[in-house]
Design an enzyme around this catalytic site. Structure first.
Site, PDB file in Angstrom:
ATOM      1  CE1 TYR A  54      -3.131  -2.942   0.220  1.00 53.65           C
ATOM      2  CE2 TYR A  54      -3.543  -2.427   2.527  1.00 53.65           C
ATOM      3  CZ  TYR A  54      -3.796  -3.207   1.409  1.00 53.65           C
ATOM      4  OH  TYR A  54      -4.713  -4.237   1.489  1.00 53.65           O
ATOM      5  CD1 TRP A 205     -10.282  -8.141   0.443  1.00 54.45           C
ATOM      6  CD2 TRP A 205     -10.778  -6.470  -0.962  1.00 54.45           C
ATOM      7  NE1 TRP A 205     -10.018  -8.573  -0.840  1.00 54.45           N
ATOM      8  CE2 TRP A 205     -10.315  -7.571  -1.711  1.00 54.45           C
ATOM      9  CE3 TRP A 205     -11.143  -5.298  -1.633  1.00 54.45           C
ATOM     10  CZ2 TRP A 205     -10.215  -7.535  -3.107  1.00 54.45           C
ATOM     11  CZ3 TRP A 205     -11.045  -5.259  -3.018  1.00 54.45           C
ATOM     12  CH2 TRP A 205     -10.577  -6.363  -3.734  1.00 54.45           C
TER      13      TRP A 205
END
Length: 336
Positions: A54, A205
């Site tokens: 990320y 998610w």
């Protein structure tokens, strides 16, 4: 906040977990990211999910800074390994022993902690023998750098093979992190039954389908400026599969159902995934602290059978259910 066991382990995690994919280190400034994390803590969230990829490791650093000073034993910190990081060299991705061992050290340094509660294989690595990957994970656990092992977007067959090796090695593979929402239900036919059999929980998610289930995207209208659908850093690619007028029109029809339940559209979406008994936690993200406060209200909500049936009637055939989508969307070779 509700707390649920993760898999068949003794570890409990918050039913709503905070994730910083596509936000920390890229979309929002560090002070706003910290404010979102502080709000998550204020709302009773104890579980925080990130990954080395990320923002090319920056998200882990932002999360580490935001959690600095908190009692470590009161938190559950999760991260992942697989996707390319750093200069994207030939060993800077995948699940080889080399990459796993180097990646866990980097993640711990950025997160400012001696261990993570859960270390997850971010995808399945077709170029590394599964035996090598699981042995490396076992060594990470035995070294005290991770307490448990999990995976993300693995098929039912891959879960079964990984779980068997973990058992042989004496470590606990207790979680799966798939995409799951009212609109994307590909795990229900195979991954969930296999996981229930093996003692694995889902940490899901995109429960709000990249923001689509908030109802902010209207059929026949351009996406709101500043929304994920207009973000060319990655958000637009993820949300594009849902940008269909028929689908968006049906999502608008969920509003009366949410109103009758006394929930916002986002709360209804998060509460919906939490009705699945195999789901231990739903990951939410935020670019503003008030989004955290809104989404957390889904914890502890029970949707009755009539509400669930109404949702199914409204969405109909726009729901994606094909279990083959997990394998179809998986990397066909190690990324570089």
């Amino acid at each position: 906040m509700d707390f649920r066991h993760l898999g068949n382990s003794g570890l409990k995690i918050s039913a709503i977990s905070y994730g910083n994919w596509l936000t920390h280190g890229s979309q929002v400034e560090a002070d706003v990211a910290t404010a979102c994390v502080r709000q998550a803590l204020e709302e009773g969230i104890t579980t925080f999910d990130t990954a080395d990829v990320y923002a090319n490791t920056a998200a882990e650093s932002v999360l580490g800074d935001a959690l600095a000073g908190e009692r470590r034993e009161s938190l559950e910190i999760f991260t992942k390994v697989y996707w390319p990081t750093g200069p994207r060299g030939h060993n800077d991705s995948g699940l080889s022993r080399k990459h796993i061992m180097e990646s866990i050290n980097g993640s711990l340094r950025r997160l400012q902690t001696d261990y993570v509660d859960l270390y997850q294989a971010h995808r399945y690595d077709v170029e590394t023998p599964l035996e090598e990957t699981m042995q490396a994970f076992a060594d990470v656990v035995r070294s005290g750098k991770a307490l448990y092992i999990g995976v993300s977007e693995w098929t039912a067959e891959q879960l079964r093979a990984g779980h068997a090796l973990a058992q042989d090695l004496g470590i606990q593979l207790i979680s799966s992190q798939p995409q799951y929402s009212m609109l994307w239900r590909v795990i229900e036919a195979e991954v969930v039954p296999t996981s229930e059999e093996l003692g694995i929980s889902q940490i899901v998610w995109s429960p709000i389908a990249q923001g689509v289930l908030t109802g902010k995207y209207k059929p026949g209208q351009p996406a709101p400026e500043g929304s994920r659908a207009t973000d060319d850093k990655g958000g637009a690619d993820m949300v594009s599969r849902f940008m269909d007028d028929d689908l968006l029109g049906r999502v608008q029809k969920l509003q009366p159902i949410a109103d009758d339940a006394g929930l916002s559209m986002a709360q209804l979406a998060v509460a919906w995934v939490l009705q699945n008994p195999n789901v231990a936690s739903a990951i939410i993200g935020a670019s503003r602290p008030e989004q955290v406060t809104d989404n957390v209200k889904a914890a502890g909500v029970t949707l009755d059978a009539e509400v669930l049936a109404s949702i199914d009637d409204v969405l109909g055939d726009v729901v994606v259910r094909d279990p083959a989508m997990t394998a179809r969307n998986a990397p066909k070779h190690r990324p570089s």
